[in-house]
Design an enzyme around this catalytic site. Structure first.
Site: not given
Length: 382
Positions: A23, A185, A256, A272-276
């Protein structure tokens, strides 16, 4: 675009830190890009200011980190307010908003078909304001993906002078090895991955962030009695363990931009997820994406939707491998055969990753689409 040091607008962004990195990672990148490329001064309200400070590093002259707590008071509302991931706006802040305030909810990224139908829709609120849903996505009918103008320079840096780029990250170049970055994760089959890399027919360097070191140490302890002695010690940044054919290198928390550089240097990126996930796409390297685990295997539907998009232009012979790799990683069924298949087809996978990133880069980026969307809203109000 106007210069970043002479902002012409003032916006607020609100962010709640839910999964430690995603986030705030997205919110900080978006804030900096809006400041750098669109001359907008940003107040970024975050409920975990300590973690946000790790991402901000030296900070940004046009982005101000603001602590968001139950006791926070607000002197005024910005002309544009970006709520990220449905975090909700404080009631006290909403009271300061007027009918002229533009309120966008930047929601989660998905490749599912329904996204384009909901993108840009207004949601009338009880206070008389409209809250617009802005969905990032992979096609022209969505809000696009975060993509800063400096990314091609990073890719050029990684390709032109890999040795210097590795040194910048505090690592030595290992041209004889396949460099693999790991970000995942806790439910990922890390032990199976380590076993496959240990038996690799080619040398491998697995680069692990310090935050994942305990997970890797636990997985190592499952490999053999010899490794149990190593894994019983806490793995810290700078530590290196040779696990048969795999060099495991633990690195500290990266900025970043440095993380973007690492992705561009590696031959395979587990993300994973969104940013990476998005950063791995722009790195133009083969990747294995792990969606956030959800009840009733909803995350596997998200994975299937992305794979359909990711492989839309892939050759028939290349269709099956990325799907097999990502599904095995997401379902805990990773084996040595998956790693060996990657090695055998890694050049074809690289070419596809480069083609896919180039294809996506033809679309406007998310920050630009946000600015255009707001300009259109304002024009329609006049």
């Amino acid at each position: 675009m106007p210069a970043a040091n002479s902002p012409k607008a003032h916006w607020d962004i609100f962010c709640r830190v839910v999964d430690n990195f995603g986030d705030i990672g997205v919110s900080w990148r978006l804030a900096c890009q809006l400041a750098d490329e669109h001359a907008i001064a940003i107040r970024l309200w975050v409920d975990d200011i300590a973690l946000a400070s790790r991402f901000s590093g030296a900070g940004h002259e046009s982005v101000t980190l603001m602590p968001w707590t139950e006791a926070s008071s607000f002197s005024h509302a910005a002309e544009v307010v970006l709520e990220t991931f449905s975090c909700g706006l404080p009631p006290a802040y909403q009271q300061l908003m007027s009918v002229n305030t533009v309120w966008l909810n930047i929601d989660y990224l998905s490749a599912e078909d329904w996204v384009s139908g909901f993108h840009g829709r207004p949601s009338p609120q009880a206070n008389g304001l409209n809250r617009y849903f802005f969905y990032p996505g992979f096609d022209a009918q969505t809000g696009g993906l975060l993509r800063e103008q400096f990314l091609p320079q990073l890719a050029e840096q990684a390709g032109r002078s890999a040795t210097a780029a590795w040194q910048h990250l505090g690592l030595t170049a290992m041209p004889e090895a396949i460099n693999v970055s790991l970000f995942c994760y806790a439910h990922a089959p890390v032990s199976a991955l380590l076993a496959s890399l240990a038996a690799s027919p080619q040398p491998v360097r697995l680069i692990v962030p310090e935050t994942l070191a305990p997970l890797v140490a636990q997985a190592l302890s499952q490999q053999s009695l010899v490794q149990q002695a190593l894994a019983s010690q806490a793995l810290t940044a700078g530590q290196v363990i040779q696990h048969q054919h795999c060099n495991i290198t633990v690195i500290p928390f990266l900025s970043q931009i440095d993380y973007d550089l690492l992705l561009a240097l590696c031959g395979l990126n587990f993300v994973r997820g969104e940013d990476s996930w998005v950063r791995a796409i722009w790195a133009s390297k083969p990747m294995v994406w792990l969606p956030y685990q959800q009840a009733e295997d909803t995350h596997l539907q998200k994975l299937a939707a992305f794979l359909q998009h990711y492989l839309a232009t892939a050759s028939d012979e290349l269709q099956d491998l990325p799907r097999a790799l990502m599904q095995a990683w997401a379902t805990g069924e990773w084996t040595t055969a998956h790693w060996n298949s990657f090695i055998e087809h890694r050049q074809a996978l690289l070419q596809h990753a480069q083609h896919y990133a180039n294809q996506l880069s033809q679309q406007p980026d998310l920050a630009t689409k946000v600015v255009i969307f707001i300009e259109k809203l304002r024009a329609n109000r006049v």
